[in-house]
Design a protein around this motif. Structure first.
Motif, short mmCIF file in Angstrom:
data_model
loop_
_atom_site.label_atom_id
_atom_site.label_comp_id
_atom_site.label_asym_id
_atom_site.label_seq_id
_atom_site.Cartn_x
_atom_site.Cartn_y
_atom_site.Cartn_z
N ARG A 134 0.82 -1.21 0.00
CA ARG A 134 0.00 0.00 0.00
C ARG A 134 0.85 1.27 0.00
O ARG A 134 0.34 2.36 0.22
CB ARG A 134 -0.92 0.00 1.23
CG ARG A 134 -1.83 -1.22 1.29
CD ARG A 134 -2.53 -1.33 2.63
NE ARG A 134 -3.50 -0.29 2.85
CZ ARG A 134 -4.18 -0.14 3.99
NH1 ARG A 134 -3.99 -0.98 4.99
NH2 ARG A 134 -5.07 0.82 4.11
N GLY A 135 2.15 1.10 -0.26
CA GLY A 135 3.02 2.26 -0.36
C GLY A 135 3.26 2.95 0.96
O GLY A 135 3.52 4.16 0.97
N ARG A 136 3.21 2.23 2.07
CA ARG A 136 3.38 2.86 3.37
C ARG A 136 4.83 2.79 3.83
O ARG A 136 5.50 1.77 3.67
CB ARG A 136 2.49 2.18 4.42
CG ARG A 136 1.02 2.21 4.09
CD ARG A 136 0.16 1.97 5.30
NE ARG A 136 0.40 0.68 5.91
CZ ARG A 136 -0.18 0.27 7.05
NH1 ARG A 136 -1.00 1.09 7.69
NH2 ARG A 136 0.05 -0.93 7.54
N ARG A 137 5.31 3.87 4.42
CA ARG A 137 6.62 3.85 5.05
C ARG A 137 6.47 3.33 6.48
O ARG A 137 5.36 3.07 6.95
CB ARG A 137 7.27 5.22 5.01
CG ARG A 137 6.54 6.33 5.77
CD ARG A 137 7.33 7.63 5.62
NE ARG A 137 6.69 8.77 6.27
CZ ARG A 137 6.88 9.12 7.53
NH1 ARG A 137 7.66 8.39 8.31
NH2 ARG A 137 6.28 10.19 8.03
N ILE A 138 7.59 3.17 7.17
CA ILE A 138 7.56 2.58 8.51
C ILE A 138 6.73 3.42 9.46
O ILE A 138 5.99 2.89 10.30
CB ILE A 138 9.01 2.41 9.05
CG1 ILE A 138 9.80 1.47 8.13
CG2 ILE A 138 8.99 1.84 10.47
CD1 ILE A 138 11.25 1.31 8.52
N GLY A 139 6.83 4.74 9.35
CA GLY A 139 6.02 5.60 10.21
C GLY A 139 4.53 5.38 10.01
O GLY A 139 3.75 5.43 10.97
N ASP A 140 4.10 5.12 8.77
CA ASP A 140 2.69 4.83 8.51
C ASP A 140 2.27 3.51 9.15
O ASP A 140 1.16 3.39 9.67
CB ASP A 140 2.43 4.79 7.00
CG ASP A 140 2.53 6.15 6.36
OD1 ASP A 140 2.01 7.11 6.94
OD2 ASP A 140 3.13 6.26 5.29
#
Length: 331
Positions: A134-140
């Protein structure tokens, strides 16, 4: 699209932002933040020139935390997920359930962004976004958020269906002040996609959402009213109230005649009098409004319309317009 899953395991779907648009938004944000940081640092260096080395170091660290970390967190919190870069690129940060983010979400994203973006120059964030489905980075991932496209091309936009005319004005006295934003969002997403769902699943979701709405308003669900039609009527009522609040009664009247397929908006039928143009697309004669806010077609007695509406919920009585799909119970 999507990865937004409801309690009924049905994907309603948000459109996750792709890496190029996210990268462009990030570049814009970094330019703004670093420019502000440099200007503040230069100003503080001149103002604290007389301080010793330890005090100057403490001021520099505080400036770094406040400008490069605290400012983005504050902006995302106050704007509900839209920084300057995301606003320019048509992006927005939302919760996994599609609702607006709060301070704790922005705080986790900002804290992880120090490592992902500032210390690694965005390399960690790019790798995480490419690996995530879903294109999320670690913070997301830790914050439970998702960056989505807020602006969708007009040809692909989804429109909330209008309620059946026999429900228009029926919920004018309903107290909607206690309905949370995330429930409104879930209802709107359901209504825009209910025609794409299996009828049994759609009916089950409508019943659950209608029950949540009834619990928030404190009013029981009306009898013999399909839950999807009830949700559409309540959303329509809220839109009419917002229109009256923004433009006054005259604006609400003017907007009533221009609704989709000629449906009469709440506040126009049975209370504000005839609505010019209400029957342009729906086959309803201008000014023909029966008791209870039911739009009466030309040449049809109001009593006959009321009887037909009572007998067949969800149908548009006395007109050639077919019933609004999605309101009928599953076969």
């Amino acid at each position: 699209m999507s990865a937004l899953v409801t309690g009924d395991a049905v994907v309603l779907g948000l459109q996750p932002a792709k890496l190029p648009s996210r990268a462009l938004a990030l570049v814009i944000d970094l330019i703004v933040v670093w420019t502000a940081f440099l200007l503040v640092s230069i100003g503080l260096a001149v103002a604290t020139d007389s301080l010793d080395e330890a005090a100057a170091t403490a001021v520099s660290i505080a400036t770094f935390l406040l400008v490069l970390v605290g400012a983005p967190i504050a902006v995302e919190t106050l704007s509900h997920g839209r920084s300057l870069g995301k606003l320019a690129c048509g992006l927005r940060v939302v919760r996994d359930d599609g609702g607006p983010i709060r301070f704790r979400h922005a705080l986790v994203r900002g804290a992880m962004g120090v490592v992902e973006i500032l210390m690694s120059f965005g390399v960690i964030a790019c790798i995480a976004s490419l690996v995530s489905a879903r294109g999320r980075r670690i913070g997301d991932v830790f914050a439970g958020t998702l960056v989505v496209r807020e602006r969708v091309p007009a040809g692909r936009g989804m429109v909330v269906p209008p309620p059946p005319p026999w429900l228009v004005g029926r919920f004018a006295e309903l107290d909607l002040s206690g309905v949370p934003d995330d429930l409104w969002l879930a209802i709107r997403q359901y209504l825009t996609r209910m025609r794409q769902l299996d009828r049994a699943v759609s009916w089950s979701m409508a019943e659950r959402l209608a029950g949540d709405m009834a619990a928030c308003t404190g009013a029981p669900l009306p009898e013999r009213v399909p839950p999807a039609a009830y949700l559409a009527a309540v959303v329509n009522e809220r839109q009419a109230r917002d229109a009256r609040k923004a433009f006054g009664v005259a604006g609400a009247k003017a907007g009533a005649g221009g609704g989709p397929q000629g449906w009469v908006t709440p506040g126009a039928a049975g209370r504000e009098g005839p609505v010019p143009g209400a029957g342009v697309a729906g086959g309803v004669a201008p000014g023909a409004v029966g008791a209870g806010g039911v739009a009466v077609p030309s040449g049809v007695a109001p009593s006959a319309v009321a009887a037909e509406a009572e007998a067949v919920p969800g149908a548009v009585p006395g007109t050639e317009t077919p019933p609004v799909t999605g309101f009928a119970p599953p076969a």
